[in-house]
Design a protein around this motif. Sequence first.
Motif, short mmCIF file in Angstrom:
data_model
loop_
_atom_site.label_atom_id
_atom_site.label_comp_id
_atom_site.label_asym_id
_atom_site.label_seq_id
_atom_site.Cartn_x
_atom_site.Cartn_y
_atom_site.Cartn_z
N THR A 1 40.72 39.98 33.93
CA THR A 1 41.30 40.32 32.62
C THR A 1 42.61 41.08 32.76
OG1 THR A 1 40.02 42.37 32.52
CG2 THR A 1 39.02 40.39 31.54
N LYS A 2 42.94 41.50 33.97
CA LYS A 2 44.20 42.20 34.24
C LYS A 2 44.62 41.88 35.67
CE LYS A 2 41.74 46.55 35.32
NZ LYS A 2 40.40 45.96 35.17
N LEU B 1 48.52 38.08 29.72
CA LEU B 1 49.24 39.25 30.22
C LEU B 1 50.75 39.06 30.06
CD1 LEU B 1 47.25 39.82 33.54
CD2 LEU B 1 46.75 40.72 31.27
N ASP C 1 52.25 35.31 33.50
CA ASP C 1 50.85 35.44 33.11
C ASP C 1 49.98 34.82 34.20
OD1 ASP C 1 48.56 36.00 31.64
OD2 ASP C 1 49.09 34.71 29.94
#
Length: 283
Positions: free
Chosen positions: A145-146, A223, A134
């Motif tokens: 966010t990604k 993530l 992550d």
Amino acid sequence: MKVFKTGAAAAVAVTLALSATACAGGSGKSGGGSGDGAGKKDKLVVGIKFDQPGLGLKTPDGKYTGFDVDVATYVAKELGYEADQIEFKQAVSAERENLIANGDVKFVVASYSINDKRKEKVDFAGPYFLAHQDLLVRADETSITKAEDLNQKKLCSVTGSTSAQNVKTKLAPEADLQQLGGYSECLTGLENKAVDALTTDNSILAGYAAQEKNVGKFKLVGLSLSNENYGIGLKKGDKELQTKINAALRKMVQDGSWEQFVKKNFGPANYKNEPAPQITEGS
């Protein structure tokens, strides 16, 4: 005189026999142990990380804290060892297989991901935890966010990290990768805005974010860039120990201890952990 010599020889023989018995009682490599905790002189040597908050950390006062420490202590108790019979030994990533193979430790509980390459040298019990790669960012960060959002941004990880290379080669090739000596250095850089994100297993990131001095400063993006099944490493071919540890891990989940350990060590980071994984090794 002949009688005296015979008596003296007998006394010496008895003394030597007693000494040998005493030595035998406390001999043997402490890493090996008997496996059942018999005898208060026995020690169970367990490899853990000393520098990972939330997982395995040796504090300045000489105590050990973290999820892996709690798991190791629970397993040791199921094997018949009390807390004062456990000796924790530092198991840095590069030395884990050697520590096991040489008998320096009985087993290793140190964010030790199960993979085929490692299974060529050691066996595993578990898994007992499922982590994912992550990103950790500042609490007020909204632009990441990604993984792809890391392009043109500064990404930090430790030197030689497979996590960083995974992002750089597969997900965000234009990320400015900064590789430092330790995660603590990356965290300082993140706080000082010298870097924009830190990447490794989410369990490790959560451990840092959950430290009292860091609460509220950072957040996990959430993530799942890879799956990391943590197992307990042990000597190859030791099926008896593998079976006993697996039984202890199942009990730990069933009696609620596993969930308690997760909340205790990762809770302050608002870490959304996966459920306890099914045990697959040795089955």
